[in-house]
Structures are given as C-alpha cells and as structure tokens.
Design a protein around this motif. Structure first.
Motif, PDB file in Angstrom:
ATOM      1  N   GLY A  45       2.595   4.148   4.032  1.00 20.91           N
ATOM      2  CA  GLY A  45       2.686   3.184   2.949  1.00 20.91           C
ATOM      3  C   GLY A  45       1.407   3.034   2.159  1.00 20.91           C
ATOM      4  O   GLY A  45       1.424   3.023   0.932  1.00 20.91           O
ATOM      5  N   SER A  46       0.274   2.941   2.838  1.00 19.66           N
ATOM      6  CA  SER A  46      -0.983   2.721   2.122  1.00 19.66           C
ATOM      7  C   SER A  46      -1.564   4.016   1.558  1.00 19.66           C
ATOM      8  O   SER A  46      -2.109   4.025   0.456  1.00 19.66           O
ATOM      9  CB  SER A  46      -2.008   2.021   3.022  1.00 19.66           C
ATOM     10  OG  SER A  46      -2.273   2.800   4.163  1.00 19.66           O
ATOM     11  N   GLU A  54      -4.360  -2.099   4.688  1.00 21.33           N
ATOM     12  CA  GLU A  54      -5.376  -1.089   5.007  1.00 21.33           C
ATOM     13  C   GLU A  54      -4.932  -0.186   6.144  1.00 21.33           C
ATOM     14  O   GLU A  54      -5.484   0.892   6.329  1.00 21.33           O
ATOM     15  CB  GLU A  54      -6.688  -1.786   5.395  1.00 21.33           C
ATOM     16  CG  GLU A  54      -7.275  -2.653   4.295  1.00 21.33           C
ATOM     17  CD  GLU A  54      -7.716  -1.850   3.086  1.00 21.33           C
ATOM     18  OE1 GLU A  54      -8.291  -0.756   3.272  1.00 21.33           O
ATOM     19  OE2 GLU A  54      -7.457  -2.303   1.960  1.00 21.33           O
ATOM     20  N   GLU A  55      -3.947  -0.607   6.919  1.00 27.71           N
ATOM     21  CA  GLU A  55      -3.511   0.132   8.091  1.00 27.71           C
ATOM     22  C   GLU A  55      -2.492   1.197   7.708  1.00 27.71           C
ATOM     23  O   GLU A  55      -1.687   1.004   6.798  1.00 27.71           O
ATOM     24  CB  GLU A  55      -2.876  -0.849   9.091  1.00 27.71           C
ATOM     25  CG  GLU A  55      -2.648  -0.284  10.452  1.00 27.71           C
ATOM     26  CD  GLU A  55      -2.128  -1.338  11.413  1.00 27.71           C
ATOM     27  OE1 GLU A  55      -1.746  -0.945  12.525  1.00 27.71           O
ATOM     28  OE2 GLU A  55      -2.088  -2.515  11.060  1.00 27.71           O
ATOM     29  N   LYS A  65      12.501   1.580  -4.374  1.00 28.62           N
ATOM     30  CA  LYS A  65      11.737   0.463  -3.814  1.00 28.62           C
ATOM     31  C   LYS A  65      11.095   0.941  -2.524  1.00 28.62           C
ATOM     32  O   LYS A  65      11.654   1.762  -1.802  1.00 28.62           O
ATOM     33  CB  LYS A  65      12.640  -0.746  -3.556  1.00 28.62           C
ATOM     34  CG  LYS A  65      13.185  -1.351  -4.825  1.00 28.62           C
ATOM     35  CD  LYS A  65      13.993  -2.582  -4.518  1.00 28.62           C
ATOM     36  CE  LYS A  65      14.544  -3.175  -5.814  1.00 28.62           C
ATOM     37  NZ  LYS A  65      15.398  -4.319  -5.568  1.00 28.62           N
ATOM     38  N   LYS A  66       9.913   0.403  -2.235  1.00 32.37           N
ATOM     39  CA  LYS A  66       9.156   0.820  -1.059  1.00 32.37           C
ATOM     40  C   LYS A  66       9.229  -0.258   0.016  1.00 32.37           C
ATOM     41  O   LYS A  66       9.083  -1.443  -0.281  1.00 32.37           O
ATOM     42  CB  LYS A  66       7.706   1.077  -1.438  1.00 32.37           C
ATOM     43  CG  LYS A  66       7.550   2.110  -2.520  1.00 32.37           C
ATOM     44  CD  LYS A  66       6.132   2.100  -3.058  1.00 32.37           C
ATOM     45  CE  LYS A  66       6.038   2.907  -4.333  1.00 32.37           C
ATOM     46  NZ  LYS A  66       4.747   2.730  -4.981  1.00 32.37           N
ATOM     47  N   TYR A  67       9.436   0.187   1.258  1.00 31.10           N
ATOM     48  CA  TYR A  67       9.549  -0.732   2.384  1.00 31.10           C
ATOM     49  C   TYR A  67       8.776  -0.172   3.576  1.00 31.10           C
ATOM     50  O   TYR A  67       8.864   1.028   3.870  1.00 31.10           O
ATOM     51  CB  TYR A  67      11.008  -0.900   2.820  1.00 31.10           C
ATOM     52  CG  TYR A  67      11.930  -1.393   1.740  1.00 31.10           C
ATOM     53  CD1 TYR A  67      12.026  -2.743   1.447  1.00 31.10           C
ATOM     54  CD2 TYR A  67      12.713  -0.504   1.010  1.00 31.10           C
ATOM     55  CE1 TYR A  67      12.880  -3.203   0.452  1.00 31.10           C
ATOM     56  CE2 TYR A  67      13.570  -0.946   0.020  1.00 31.10           C
ATOM     57  CZ  TYR A  67      13.644  -2.293  -0.247  1.00 31.10           C
ATOM     58  OH  TYR A  67      14.488  -2.741  -1.237  1.00 31.10           O
ATOM     59  N   TYR A  68       8.040  -1.040   4.265  1.00 32.47           N
ATOM     60  CA  TYR A  68       7.496  -0.651   5.560  1.00 32.47           C
ATOM     61  C   TYR A  68       8.648  -0.590   6.550  1.00 32.47           C
ATOM     62  O   TYR A  68       9.638  -1.306   6.416  1.00 32.47           O
ATOM     63  CB  TYR A  68       6.434  -1.646   6.031  1.00 32.47           C
ATOM     64  CG  TYR A  68       5.096  -1.441   5.362  1.00 32.47           C
ATOM     65  CD1 TYR A  68       4.352  -0.292   5.601  1.00 32.47           C
ATOM     66  CD2 TYR A  68       4.577  -2.382   4.486  1.00 32.47           C
ATOM     67  CE1 TYR A  68       3.122  -0.091   4.986  1.00 32.47           C
ATOM     68  CE2 TYR A  68       3.351  -2.193   3.863  1.00 32.47           C
ATOM     69  CZ  TYR A  68       2.636  -1.039   4.126  1.00 32.47           C
ATOM     70  OH  TYR A  68       1.435  -0.835   3.514  1.00 32.47           O
ATOM     71  N   CYS A  87       0.257  10.682   6.381  1.00 33.08           N
ATOM     72  CA  CYS A  87      -0.843  10.251   5.508  1.00 33.08           C
ATOM     73  C   CYS A  87      -1.241  11.346   4.514  1.00 33.08           C
ATOM     74  O   CYS A  87      -1.962  11.069   3.553  1.00 33.08           O
ATOM     75  CB  CYS A  87      -2.053   9.833   6.337  1.00 33.08           C
ATOM     76  SG  CYS A  87      -1.760   8.337   7.290  1.00 33.08           S
ATOM     77  N   LYS A  88      -0.790  12.564   4.742  1.00 33.86           N
ATOM     78  CA  LYS A  88      -1.136  13.687   3.879  1.00 33.86           C
ATOM     79  C   LYS A  88       0.001  14.102   2.945  1.00 33.86           C
ATOM     80  O   LYS A  88      -0.246  14.557   1.841  1.00 33.86           O
ATOM     81  CB  LYS A  88      -1.538  14.896   4.724  1.00 33.86           C
ATOM     82  CG  LYS A  88      -2.680  14.633   5.685  1.00 33.86           C
ATOM     83  CD  LYS A  88      -3.994  14.574   4.972  1.00 33.86           C
ATOM     84  CE  LYS A  88      -5.102  14.396   6.007  1.00 33.86           C
ATOM     85  NZ  LYS A  88      -6.395  14.298   5.434  1.00 33.86           N
TER      86      LYS A  88
END
Length: 114
Positions: A45-46, A54-55, A65-68, A87-88
């Motif tokens: 997400g970040s 930050e995590e 739409k974006k959701y954790y 993360c990549k």
C-alpha cells in the motif's frame, strides 16, 4: 535402561511437537464457490499505491479504490522487498471477501503468476 528412557522421552517430545502443527489451511486460502471472485491488483500500500502509512502492508486495488488487506500478510508470498515482492511490483491476485471499515477482509487470496 538409560537408552530406553532417552528413546521414549525423545519420541514423546516429537509427538508433542507434531500435535501443535495446524492441519488446516488458513481461512484466506479457502475459496467459497457461492461468492464472486475478483481479479485485482495487489501490492504494498505505501510503496506502490501511495496509501497513507509508513509500514509495508498488503493492499489491493478493487474498482479503482485502494484498500489495505486483513488476513494474508505481505510476506506470506515471499519477501516483500525481493525482486518480485509486493514492495517492488504490482501483482494480480484473485480475492474474495468484503470491505469492513475501509479495509478488505479477505476470505480468499490467491496470487496469480507473473
């Protein structure tokens, strides 16, 4: 006599250790054939979706739409900072679940091949 006692003790500890191994899949690996399966973009997400925080946490993009995601962990599918980690890169996944308090609670999450 000592050898017999050591042998029995070692098998007792092995048996106790195996008793605590879960024999069922985590909930997010079981598909419910009565519910719709969505193909979504999945990533950090970040790092990839510019979401607050930050995590490094697993997130999906569903209907723009974006959701954790609650359920699977970002590292359940390999290292999040590895070459093909969340993360990549943004990956495709098949998911089931519902949105609760602006989070996607996954009942099924399957990462698709690259």
């Amino acid at each position: 006599m000592k050898k017999i006692i050591y042998f029995l003790m070692s098998w007792t500890f092995i048996g106790l250790g195996l008793a605590f191994v879960p024999n069922s899949k985590p909930q997010y690996l079981r598909i419910d054939k009565t519910q719709k399966v969505y193909t979504v973009a999945a990533s950090c997400g970040s790092c990839q979706f510019d979401m607050p925080g930050e995590e490094c946490l697993l997130a999906i993009k569903l209907d723009n739409k974006k959701y954790y995601v609650e359920g699977p962990n970002i590292n359940d599918y390999g290292g999040s900072h590895s070459k093909n980690g969340f993360c990549k890169v943004v990956r495709k996944a098949q998911v089931q679940g519902k949105i609760v308090d602006n989070k996607f609670v996954a009942t099924y999450f399957k990462l698709l091949p690259l």
